[in-house]
Design a protein around this motif. Sequence first.
Motif, PDB file in Angstrom:
ATOM      1  N   MET A 333       0.379  -1.729   5.514  1.00 21.41           N
ATOM      2  CA  MET A 333      -0.373  -2.496   4.512  1.00 21.41           C
ATOM      3  C   MET A 333      -0.942  -1.610   3.403  1.00 21.41           C
ATOM      4  O   MET A 333      -1.592  -2.096   2.481  1.00 21.41           O
ATOM      5  CB  MET A 333      -1.547  -3.230   5.180  1.00 21.41           C
ATOM      6  N   THR A 334      -0.702  -0.314   3.500  1.00 20.22           N
ATOM      7  CA  THR A 334      -1.305   0.613   2.544  1.00 20.22           C
ATOM      8  C   THR A 334      -0.860   0.339   1.114  1.00 20.22           C
ATOM      9  O   THR A 334       0.312   0.067   0.866  1.00 20.22           O
ATOM     10  CB  THR A 334      -0.889   2.052   2.917  1.00 20.22           C
ATOM     11  N   ALA A 335      -1.803   0.455   0.189  1.00 21.84           N
ATOM     12  CA  ALA A 335      -1.482   0.347  -1.230  1.00 21.84           C
ATOM     13  C   ALA A 335      -0.555   1.484  -1.637  1.00 21.84           C
ATOM     14  O   ALA A 335      -0.545   2.554  -1.027  1.00 21.84           O
ATOM     15  CB  ALA A 335      -2.760   0.406  -2.055  1.00 21.84           C
ATOM     16  N   ILE A 336       0.222   1.237  -2.680  1.00 19.98           N
ATOM     17  CA  ILE A 336       0.993   2.334  -3.276  1.00 19.98           C
ATOM     18  C   ILE A 336      -0.004   3.257  -3.960  1.00 19.98           C
ATOM     19  O   ILE A 336      -0.791   2.823  -4.805  1.00 19.98           O
ATOM     20  CB  ILE A 336       2.001   1.795  -4.314  1.00 19.98           C
ATOM     21  N   HIS A 337       0.005   4.522  -3.571  1.00 17.56           N
ATOM     22  CA  HIS A 337      -0.906   5.467  -4.217  1.00 17.56           C
ATOM     23  C   HIS A 337      -0.411   5.733  -5.642  1.00 17.56           C
ATOM     24  O   HIS A 337       0.751   6.121  -5.828  1.00 17.56           O
ATOM     25  CB  HIS A 337      -0.967   6.765  -3.434  1.00 17.56           C
ATOM     26  N   LEU A 340       1.974   8.424  -6.704  1.00 19.34           N
ATOM     27  CA  LEU A 340       3.392   8.416  -6.364  1.00 19.34           C
ATOM     28  C   LEU A 340       4.262   7.792  -7.449  1.00 19.34           C
ATOM     29  O   LEU A 340       5.490   7.883  -7.387  1.00 19.34           O
ATOM     30  CB  LEU A 340       3.596   7.641  -5.048  1.00 19.34           C
ATOM     31  N   VAL A 341       3.628   7.142  -8.424  1.00 20.85           N
ATOM     32  CA  VAL A 341       4.410   6.481  -9.478  1.00 20.85           C
ATOM     33  C   VAL A 341       5.135   7.548 -10.295  1.00 20.85           C
ATOM     34  O   VAL A 341       4.514   8.465 -10.832  1.00 20.85           O
ATOM     35  CB  VAL A 341       3.486   5.638 -10.387  1.00 20.85           C
ATOM     36  N   VAL A 372       9.494   4.811  -7.153  1.00 17.32           N
ATOM     37  CA  VAL A 372       8.188   4.161  -7.352  1.00 17.32           C
ATOM     38  C   VAL A 372       7.927   4.072  -8.856  1.00 17.32           C
ATOM     39  O   VAL A 372       7.955   5.097  -9.549  1.00 17.32           O
ATOM     40  CB  VAL A 372       7.057   4.952  -6.672  1.00 17.32           C
ATOM     41  N   ILE A 373       7.695   2.867  -9.336  1.00 16.01           N
ATOM     42  CA  ILE A 373       7.477   2.688 -10.767  1.00 16.01           C
ATOM     43  C   ILE A 373       6.206   1.881 -11.010  1.00 16.01           C
ATOM     44  O   ILE A 373       5.635   1.286 -10.084  1.00 16.01           O
ATOM     45  CB  ILE A 373       8.662   1.961 -11.452  1.00 16.01           C
ATOM     46  N   LEU A 413      12.017   7.309  -2.786  1.00 13.86           N
ATOM     47  CA  LEU A 413      10.730   6.757  -2.346  1.00 13.86           C
ATOM     48  C   LEU A 413      10.015   7.777  -1.454  1.00 13.86           C
ATOM     49  O   LEU A 413      10.646   8.690  -0.928  1.00 13.86           O
ATOM     50  CB  LEU A 413      10.956   5.479  -1.529  1.00 13.86           C
ATOM     51  N   PRO A 414       8.719   7.579  -1.233  1.00 19.00           N
ATOM     52  CA  PRO A 414       8.016   8.467  -0.301  1.00 19.00           C
ATOM     53  C   PRO A 414       8.256   8.079   1.157  1.00 19.00           C
ATOM     54  O   PRO A 414       7.680   8.674   2.060  1.00 19.00           O
ATOM     55  CB  PRO A 414       6.547   8.265  -0.674  1.00 19.00           C
ATOM     56  N   GLU A 415       9.073   7.060   1.403  1.00 18.00           N
ATOM     57  CA  GLU A 415       9.362   6.652   2.776  1.00 18.00           C
ATOM     58  C   GLU A 415      10.858   6.339   2.882  1.00 18.00           C
ATOM     59  O   GLU A 415      11.527   6.170   1.859  1.00 18.00           O
ATOM     60  CB  GLU A 415       8.525   5.425   3.162  1.00 18.00           C
TER      61      GLU A 415
END
Length: 637
Positions: A333-337, A340-341, A372-373, A413-415
Motif C-alpha cells: 500500500m506504500t505511496a510512490i516515493h 523515484l520519479v 516511474v513517471i 521500476l524499483p520493484e
Amino acid sequence: MIIQPIDYALLVWFILAVLSTVYVAWDQFHNNPEPVVMKWGFVLVTLYMGPLGLLLYVLADKEPWPGTHEQFTASLWKQGVGSTIHCVAGDATGIILAAAITAVLGLPMRIDLMVEYVAGFAFGLFIFQSLFMKAMLGGTYWHNVRKTFLPELMSMNAMMAGMAPVMSFLMMGRDMRAMVPSELLFWGVMSLGVIAGFAVAYPVNVWMVKRKLKHGLMTERKPGSRFDPQRAHAQPMQPGHETGASGAATGHRESSGATGHAGHGGGHQMQTDATGPQLAAVTGVTILMLLAGLIVPGFYVNLSLSAHDVGGSIMPPGMIMDFDTPAAAMRDMTAIHPRLVSFHAAHDARGDRPLAPRIENGVKVFDIEASVIRWHILDDVYVDAYAFNRQIPGPRLRLVEGDRVRINVRNALPESTTVHWHGLVVPNEMDGPAEITQAPIPPGGRYVYEYTVQQSGTFFYHTHDHADRQQAFGLYGALLIESRAGREPRADLDYTIQLQEWLKREWLTYPAMLMEGGLPNFFTINGKAYPATDVVGMRVGQTIKLRFIGTHNNFVHPMHVHGGPFEVVALDGVTLAPTARYLADTINVGPGQRWDVIWKARRPGKWLVHCHIPHHTTNNNVEQDGGGGLTMLLHVQ
Ligand SMILES: [Cu+2]
C-alpha cells in the motif's frame, strides 16, 4: 527528503532547536557558574527538546544576575528540572544512539526498544552519572555506580515509559520514514519522545531531589575562575551565596570542594531520608509504567517489524493497520516515493499512443519499458505513476491476426514486474504471471515475450506482478487486433476507452484498492479525468465504435452513453454473431472486461459518455464543469 507538510514543520523545528542550543551553549560556558556536566546536560537536552529546552534553561537555570545562581536555582521545581535534565541528557543520548544503530541493523521494533532501554540506562548510569559526576559525588567510580543505580533506575524507567509509546506509535505509524535515521521524521520522533520522557520523568526526579536521592542544579565557583566571587568586585553579593563563597575559600579538593548545593548540603555528604518502603513503592511504580510503555503500544501496532521491513513506507491516510498487519501488506500500500520519479510528462501529454513495430525477419518487434513517471490527470492534478513507455495508458499495440510478435520488456521500476497479454492464447511461459509461469523481471532486468497472434478484437496488456499495486499505478495498455478477413463490425470512427482509478492524497499517490483507506478519489479515461478527457467530434449520421476496456482494478463501472442506445457487438475480444447483438445504453465494465459497442450520432449536440456511479464522475469528490473523472463528450455537429 521534503515530501510531506510535516517535513516543513520539522525543518523549522530543527532550525529553532539548533539556534536554541547555540544560545544555551554560549550562555552556559560564558555566563553560568555551573559544573561542566550540567552545562553539557542542558546543551544536549536543548538539542533534543529545541525551544522547550531553551525555555527550561531560561526559567530554571540561567543565572539572572551575576552571583545569584545559588539563590535562583534553590526552589524545588528548579532542582527537579536540573535532576531531570541530567537524567534525560544521559539516557536520551543512549536511547537515540541505540535507535539509530538498531534501525540500520534492522532489528524488530520490540527488540529495538529493549536495546534502547539498556543503552539509555547504561549510558546514563556508567557515563553520565558515575563518570561525569565523579567530581560532584566524590568516592570511587564503582562506589558511584552503586550509589546512583537506584535513582538512575527510577528515572530511566519513567523516561522510557514516556518515550517508548511515542516511538512505537509514530515509527510504526502511517509515515514509516520515521524509522529511517536519514529522514527528518526520525529525529522529529526522537525529539517528541524525549519531550514526553522528560514530562514523565520530571515528577519522579522532583521526589528524588526532595528526598536527597539525586542532585539537582548546582553552582560551581572555582577559586580564580571568572565565577569566583573574590574576583567579581563589581558584582554585589546576593544572600544565600555564602555556601559557594566559603567552598571556594576552603580550596578545591577533588575539584568538588567548590561545588555548592543550593537547598542542601554539598556533594557526597548527601544522605537520603527516603524509607525502604517508599523506595520500593516508587521503584515498583516506575517499573509498571515502563512495562506499560513498552507493551501497550504492541496491542495496536506491529512491533515485530523492523526498519528493513517497512522503513520509509508511507501508508494511505485511512488504512487500518493492526498489531498483526504483515510487512508485505504495508509495502503493497506504500505511496510512490517522489524521489523515484524519473520522468515528468508534459501537462497535456496523452497516453495510448500507437507504437510502431520494427520488422525483424517477419517478426513485429516492440520495445516497452516500465518506469516511474509523474503524470497529469488534470491540468492542476498530477499522480506519480508506473507507466509503460512514459505514458498512461501505455502505448497502443496494433496487431493483425496471425502476426508473429516479439515484445522486449525492460523493467526500470524499483520493484520486479511482468507483462500479461490479457485474453490471448499464448505459450504458457509467455503468459506473464509472476512466480507462476516466469520469474519476475527484477529492477533493471529484461524479458522477451514472443508469440503468434491467433485471435482478433479488443484486448489489453498489463502487469501481472503485484497487480493490485502496479496496475493501480498505471501499468496497462491497449492491444487491438484486426482480423484477417475483416470480420469485425466496423464504424466510421473508432475510439478506445481505458478506465482507471487513482488514490492521490496529501501530495502522494497510493495504489487504489477496495479496502479501508485504499478507495480511489480520482478516476480517468485514457489517463485523464474530465474536463481533461478527449472530446470526440462527429457528424450527424456517423457511427462510432467505442471499445471499453476494464484496465482498472476495483469497481464495475456502469458506462452509459447519452443520446440513444448503442449496439453491443463484441465482448472480451469475441465478436457477437449478428443474432446475438443487442441494443443497450449502459454496460457494466468490470475489471478485465472489454465491450465493443457501436453508437450512432442521431442528433447534434454534446452527448455524454460517463460512469453511472456518480461519485466516479467527480474529481476528489468535486464536480467540475458538469462532471469529472469518468466523463467524456461526443460532440456531434
Ligand atoms: Cu464507475
